[in-house]
Design a protein around this motif. Structure first.
Motif, PDB file in Angstrom:
ATOM      1  N   SER A   1       0.791  -1.232   0.000  1.00 52.10           N
ATOM      2  CA  SER A   1       0.000   0.000   0.000  1.00 52.10           C
ATOM      3  C   SER A   1       0.822   1.280   0.000  1.00 52.10           C
ATOM      4  CB  SER A   1      -0.914   0.008   1.229  1.00 52.10           C
ATOM      5  OG  SER A   1      -0.130  -0.002   2.417  1.00 52.10           O
ATOM      6  N   GLN A   2       2.100   1.189   0.349  1.00 49.05           N
ATOM      7  CA  GLN A   2       2.935   2.385   0.449  1.00 49.05           C
ATOM      8  C   GLN A   2       3.722   2.600  -0.844  1.00 49.05           C
ATOM      9  OE1 GLN A   2       3.427   5.404   1.448  1.00 49.05           O
ATOM     10  NE2 GLN A   2       3.596   4.824   3.636  1.00 49.05           N
ATOM     11  N   LYS A   3       4.054   3.844  -1.142  1.00 47.20           N
ATOM     12  CA  LYS A   3       4.902   4.138  -2.298  1.00 47.20           C
ATOM     13  C   LYS A   3       6.350   3.885  -1.900  1.00 47.20           C
ATOM     14  CE  LYS A   3       6.004   7.620  -5.798  1.00 47.20           C
ATOM     15  NZ  LYS A   3       5.949   6.604  -6.888  1.00 47.20           N
ATOM     16  N   LEU A   4       6.925   2.833  -2.444  1.00 45.03           N
ATOM     17  CA  LEU A   4       8.256   2.398  -2.039  1.00 45.03           C
ATOM     18  C   LEU A   4       9.283   2.463  -3.153  1.00 45.03           C
ATOM     19  CD1 LEU A   4       7.224  -0.742   0.053  1.00 45.03           C
ATOM     20  CD2 LEU A   4       7.769   1.542   0.905  1.00 45.03           C
ATOM     21  N   ASP A   5       8.853   2.672  -4.391  1.00 39.67           N
ATOM     22  CA  ASP A   5       9.810   2.631  -5.501  1.00 39.67           C
ATOM     23  C   ASP A   5      10.802   3.781  -5.457  1.00 39.67           C
ATOM     24  OD1 ASP A   5       7.754   4.406  -6.062  1.00 39.67           O
ATOM     25  OD2 ASP A   5       7.679   3.947  -8.195  1.00 39.67           O
ATOM     26  N   THR A   6      10.474   4.857  -4.765  1.00 35.45           N
ATOM     27  CA  THR A   6      11.384   5.999  -4.650  1.00 35.45           C
ATOM     28  C   THR A   6      11.867   6.184  -3.208  1.00 35.45           C
ATOM     29  OG1 THR A   6       9.488   7.497  -4.349  1.00 35.45           O
ATOM     30  CG2 THR A   6      10.339   7.202  -6.607  1.00 35.45           C
ATOM     31  N   LEU A   7      11.723   5.163  -2.373  1.00 35.12           N
ATOM     32  CA  LEU A   7      12.103   5.269  -0.962  1.00 35.12           C
ATOM     33  C   LEU A   7      13.610   5.489  -0.836  1.00 35.12           C
ATOM     34  CD1 LEU A   7      11.035   5.022   1.992  1.00 35.12           C
ATOM     35  CD2 LEU A   7      11.725   2.612   1.883  1.00 35.12           C
ATOM     36  N   ALA A   8      14.002   6.548  -0.150  1.00 37.58           N
ATOM     37  CA  ALA A   8      15.418   6.858   0.031  1.00 37.58           C
ATOM     38  C   ALA A   8      16.020   5.979   1.116  1.00 37.58           C
ATOM     39  CB  ALA A   8      15.585   8.325   0.404  1.00 37.58           C
ATOM     40  N   PRO A   9      17.266   5.577   0.978  1.00 34.39           N
ATOM     41  CA  PRO A   9      17.921   4.778   2.018  1.00 34.39           C
ATOM     42  C   PRO A   9      17.869   5.483   3.374  1.00 34.39           C
ATOM     43  CG  PRO A   9      19.258   4.769   0.036  1.00 34.39           C
ATOM     44  CD  PRO A   9      18.158   5.775  -0.188  1.00 34.39           C
ATOM     45  N   GLY A  10      17.594   4.706   4.399  1.00 32.28           N
ATOM     46  CA  GLY A  10      17.551   5.233   5.763  1.00 32.28           C
ATOM     47  C   GLY A  10      16.244   5.864   6.169  1.00 32.28           C
ATOM     48  N   THR A  11      15.255   5.895   5.279  1.00 33.68           N
ATOM     49  CA  THR A  11      13.965   6.513   5.586  1.00 33.68           C
ATOM     50  C   THR A  11      12.987   5.455   6.099  1.00 33.68           C
ATOM     51  OG1 THR A  11      14.284   8.151   3.837  1.00 33.68           O
ATOM     52  CG2 THR A  11      12.042   7.867   4.687  1.00 33.68           C
ATOM     53  N   PRO A  12      12.593   5.501   7.364  1.00 28.03           N
ATOM     54  CA  PRO A  12      11.661   4.496   7.876  1.00 28.03           C
ATOM     55  C   PRO A  12      10.251   4.752   7.369  1.00 28.03           C
ATOM     56  CG  PRO A  12      12.104   6.123   9.575  1.00 28.03           C
ATOM     57  CD  PRO A  12      12.998   6.463   8.402  1.00 28.03           C
ATOM     58  N   THR A  13       9.492   3.697   7.170  1.00 29.16           N
ATOM     59  CA  THR A  13       8.096   3.841   6.757  1.00 29.16           C
ATOM     60  C   THR A  13       7.329   2.582   7.153  1.00 29.16           C
ATOM     61  OG1 THR A  13       6.669   4.528   4.926  1.00 29.16           O
ATOM     62  CG2 THR A  13       8.364   2.894   4.422  1.00 29.16           C
ATOM     63  N   GLN A  14       6.047   2.577   6.837  1.00 26.00           N
ATOM     64  CA  GLN A  14       5.175   1.436   7.074  1.00 26.00           C
ATOM     65  C   GLN A  14       4.446   1.102   5.779  1.00 26.00           C
ATOM     66  OE1 GLN A  14       2.623   2.020  10.680  1.00 26.00           O
ATOM     67  NE2 GLN A  14       3.717   3.964  10.824  1.00 26.00           N
ATOM     68  N   THR A  15       4.100  -0.150   5.619  1.00 24.14           N
ATOM     69  CA  THR A  15       3.277  -0.541   4.485  1.00 24.14           C
ATOM     70  C   THR A  15       2.384  -1.702   4.893  1.00 24.14           C
ATOM     71  OG1 THR A  15       3.311  -0.929   2.097  1.00 24.14           O
ATOM     72  CG2 THR A  15       4.840  -2.237   3.419  1.00 24.14           C
ATOM     73  N   LEU A  16       1.335  -1.929   4.095  1.00 19.35           N
ATOM     74  CA  LEU A  16       0.362  -2.987   4.361  1.00 19.35           C
ATOM     75  C   LEU A  16       0.280  -3.916   3.171  1.00 19.35           C
ATOM     76  CD1 LEU A  16      -2.580  -0.742   5.665  1.00 19.35           C
ATOM     77  CD2 LEU A  16      -0.722  -1.727   7.024  1.00 19.35           C
ATOM     78  N   LEU A  17       0.086  -5.185   3.451  1.00 20.20           N
ATOM     79  CA  LEU A  17      -0.326  -6.143   2.435  1.00 20.20           C
ATOM     80  C   LEU A  17      -1.786  -6.465   2.703  1.00 20.20           C
ATOM     81  CD1 LEU A  17       2.761  -8.524   2.277  1.00 20.20           C
ATOM     82  CD2 LEU A  17       2.070  -6.826   0.593  1.00 20.20           C
ATOM     83  N   LEU A  18      -2.616  -6.288   1.693  1.00 21.34           N
ATOM     84  CA  LEU A  18      -4.059  -6.464   1.817  1.00 21.34           C
ATOM     85  C   LEU A  18      -4.507  -7.648   0.981  1.00 21.34           C
ATOM     86  CD1 LEU A  18      -5.070  -2.718   1.322  1.00 21.34           C
ATOM     87  CD2 LEU A  18      -4.532  -3.872   3.469  1.00 21.34           C
ATOM     88  N   ASP A  19      -5.681  -8.182   1.299  1.00 25.56           N
ATOM     89  CA  ASP A  19      -6.254  -9.202   0.430  1.00 25.56           C
ATOM     90  C   ASP A  19      -7.027  -8.517  -0.698  1.00 25.56           C
ATOM     91  OD1 ASP A  19      -8.794  -8.500   1.378  1.00 25.56           O
ATOM     92  OD2 ASP A  19      -9.057 -10.321   2.559  1.00 25.56           O
ATOM     93  N   ALA A  20      -7.636  -9.308  -1.560  1.00 25.88           N
ATOM     94  CA  ALA A  20      -8.306  -8.743  -2.737  1.00 25.88           C
ATOM     95  C   ALA A  20      -9.473  -7.842  -2.375  1.00 25.88           C
ATOM     96  CB  ALA A  20      -8.776  -9.873  -3.648  1.00 25.88           C
ATOM     97  N   GLN A  21     -10.031  -8.000  -1.160  1.00 28.70           N
ATOM     98  CA  GLN A  21     -11.145  -7.157  -0.706  1.00 28.70           C
ATOM     99  C   GLN A  21     -10.659  -5.953   0.099  1.00 28.70           C
ATOM    100  OE1 GLN A  21     -11.425 -10.745  -0.446  1.00 28.70           O
ATOM    101  NE2 GLN A  21     -12.390 -10.468  -2.450  1.00 28.70           N
ATOM    102  N   GLY A  22      -9.351  -5.758   0.158  1.00 29.88           N
ATOM    103  CA  GLY A  22      -8.810  -4.615   0.868  1.00 29.88           C
ATOM    104  C   GLY A  22      -8.668  -4.809   2.358  1.00 29.88           C
ATOM    105  N   ARG A  23      -8.764  -6.045   2.841  1.00 29.88           N
ATOM    106  CA  ARG A  23      -8.642  -6.318   4.271  1.00 29.88           C
ATOM    107  C   ARG A  23      -7.196  -6.621   4.630  1.00 29.88           C
ATOM    108  NH1 ARG A  23     -13.696 -10.380   3.762  1.00 29.88           N
ATOM    109  NH2 ARG A  23     -12.097 -11.311   2.434  1.00 29.88           N
ATOM    110  N   LEU A  24      -6.816  -6.238   5.837  1.00 29.88           N
ATOM    111  CA  LEU A  24      -5.426  -6.348   6.271  1.00 29.88           C
ATOM    112  C   LEU A  24      -4.959  -7.789   6.375  1.00 29.88           C
ATOM    113  CD1 LEU A  24      -2.867  -4.914   7.477  1.00 29.88           C
ATOM    114  CD2 LEU A  24      -3.870  -5.457   9.717  1.00 29.88           C
ATOM    115  N   GLU A  25      -3.780  -8.059   5.806  1.00 30.29           N
ATOM    116  CA  GLU A  25      -3.103  -9.329   6.018  1.00 30.29           C
ATOM    117  C   GLU A  25      -1.797  -9.154   6.786  1.00 30.29           C
ATOM    118  OE1 GLU A  25      -2.744 -11.457   2.304  1.00 30.29           O
ATOM    119  OE2 GLU A  25      -4.785 -12.247   2.512  1.00 30.29           O
ATOM    120  N   HIS A  26      -0.987  -8.136   6.433  1.00 33.13           N
ATOM    121  CA  HIS A  26       0.281  -7.896   7.118  1.00 33.13           C
ATOM    122  C   HIS A  26       0.537  -6.407   7.234  1.00 33.13           C
ATOM    123  CE1 HIS A  26       1.575 -12.121   6.980  1.00 33.13           C
ATOM    124  NE2 HIS A  26       1.107 -12.148   5.741  1.00 33.13           N
ATOM    125  N   HIS A  27       1.134  -6.019   8.363  1.00 41.71           N
ATOM    126  CA  HIS A  27       1.597  -4.656   8.588  1.00 41.71           C
ATOM    127  C   HIS A  27       3.101  -4.713   8.786  1.00 41.71           C
ATOM    128  CE1 HIS A  27       2.611  -1.300  11.465  1.00 41.71           C
ATOM    129  NE2 HIS A  27       2.098  -0.631  10.455  1.00 41.71           N
TER     130      HIS A  27
END
Length: 353
Positions: free
Chosen positions: A66-92
């Motif tokens: 769910s997070q924009k990671l393709d331009t993530l700079a080294p050393g920059t902490p962030t969070q992202t989610l993996l969702l199922d096909a219905q948009g429900r949380l699977e992993h944080h």
């Protein structure tokens, strides 16, 4: 994997799923004060660590999560989610890229499923996924909500993810002393996390959770990035609708000796306009009049007993509630009109002073 810090005099183990680390070391409120002041280390070594290497790692994770990671700079902490096909949380995931690998830590007991999913999605891309929990332990040296800008530089051989550090496990036993910090238990971390309005996967979430409900829009979800699994639900709620539930902060009645446990029912308080109204209840609930559930609760060194809960969106924000039978006043985190391009006011998130 039992932490060696549980052998510290005064250490008391936390409850499942945190039973391999210390809840406290015998100084409950003093540990909270020390953590809030940046003078303590919390052992969170029950969390699991995943390393993702290879030149395609960021663009690949960007397409999956769910997070924009393709331009993530080294050393920059962030969070992202993996969702199922219905948009429900699977992993944080809480993560950082060091220029060669992405390092992420996740909830206890979830790394095997995460790695299995990522391996399945590799295809012909140049990525390698490894569970490195046996080699690295998570510790926290910054209070939740304090802001990553206050994080200290990581010692050699240690990976920093904001206020979290990934420490070689063989150094865990003496690492607080190495940094000149005291020890604070997980209860201190959880009390400050609740104060900071920060949800925890598996506590403020369940099998139905979508990101809008717990306020992860912005911190873990980028609304202007490309497609990923579950993105349709996120976009639909953001542009057209409202999430069915919302995260709330609760001030609990301090005259009650016990705290409501995780999963305890939240019902409308005594004297509320719809008290006992079966139409106000959560569909399928076994508790009459239940409108939500308690996620986490703690005793805070200044605020007293507090909790996070998830309730139906339509519960009025100005009425009292009962959390596991304990009277509770609400504080808005996710507003009832979330979605439809309404964002969470950052001032509603508490900041550790």
């Amino acid at each position: 994997m039992r932490s060696p810090l549980l052998d510290t005099p005064g250490a008391v183990a936390a409850e499942t799923p945190d039973d391999t680390v210390a809840a406290h070391y015998g100084r409950l409120y003093a540990e909270q004060h020390a953590l809030a002041a940046g003078e303590a280390l919390v052992d969170r070594s029950n969390r699991e660590v995943v390393q993702i290497s290879g030149p395609d790692r960021l663009s690949w994770l960007n397409d999956l999560s769910s997070q924009k990671l393709d331009t993530l700079a080294p050393g920059t902490p962030t969070q992202t989610l993996l969702l199922d096909a219905q948009g429900r949380l699977e992993h944080h995931l809480t993560l950082v890229d060091d220029g060669q690998s992405v390092w992420a830590h996740v909830e206890p007991g979830t790394s095997a499923a995460l790695v299995a999913f990522l391996e399945k999605m590799r295809f012909m891309l140049r990525v390698e996924v490894a569970d490195v929990t046996a080699a690295y332990a998570v510790v926290t040296v910054l209070a939740p909500g304090a802001g990553d800008g206050a994080a200290r530089p990581a010692p050699e051989g240690v990976i920093a993810i904001g206020g979290d550090l990934l420490v070689p496990r063989e150094r865990l036993g003496g690492f607080a002393e190495e940094l000149g910090l005291s020890l604070a238990g997980l209860w201190a971390y959880e009390a400050l996390r609740i104060e900071a309005h920060m949800p925890r996967a598996g506590f403020e979430t369940d099998h139905k959770t979508i990101p809008h409900e717990v306020g992860w829009i912005g911190s873990a979800v980028h609304l202007a990035k490309g497609c990923y699994r579950g993105q349709e639900t996120v976009a639909r709620v953001h542009n057209l609708g409202h999430p069915p539930r919302r995260l709330v902060f609760l001030h609990l009645d301090g005259s009650v000796d016990t705290l409501p446990h995780h999963g305890a029912p939240v019902t409308l308080g005594v004297g509320s306009p719809r008290e006992g109204d079966p139409e106000a209840a959560v569909e399928g609930s076994a508790e009459p009049g239940q409108v939500g559930f308690v996620g986490s609760s703690a005793r805070h060194h200044e605020l007293g007993p507090i909790a996070l809960a998830v309730v139906k969106r339509t519960v009025p924000v100005d009425i009292s509630l009962l959390a596991g039978g304990v009277a509770a006043g609400q504080e808005v985190i996710v507003p009832p009109d979330a979605g439809r391009n309404v964002t969470i006011d950052p001032s509603l998130r508490r900041r550790i002073r």
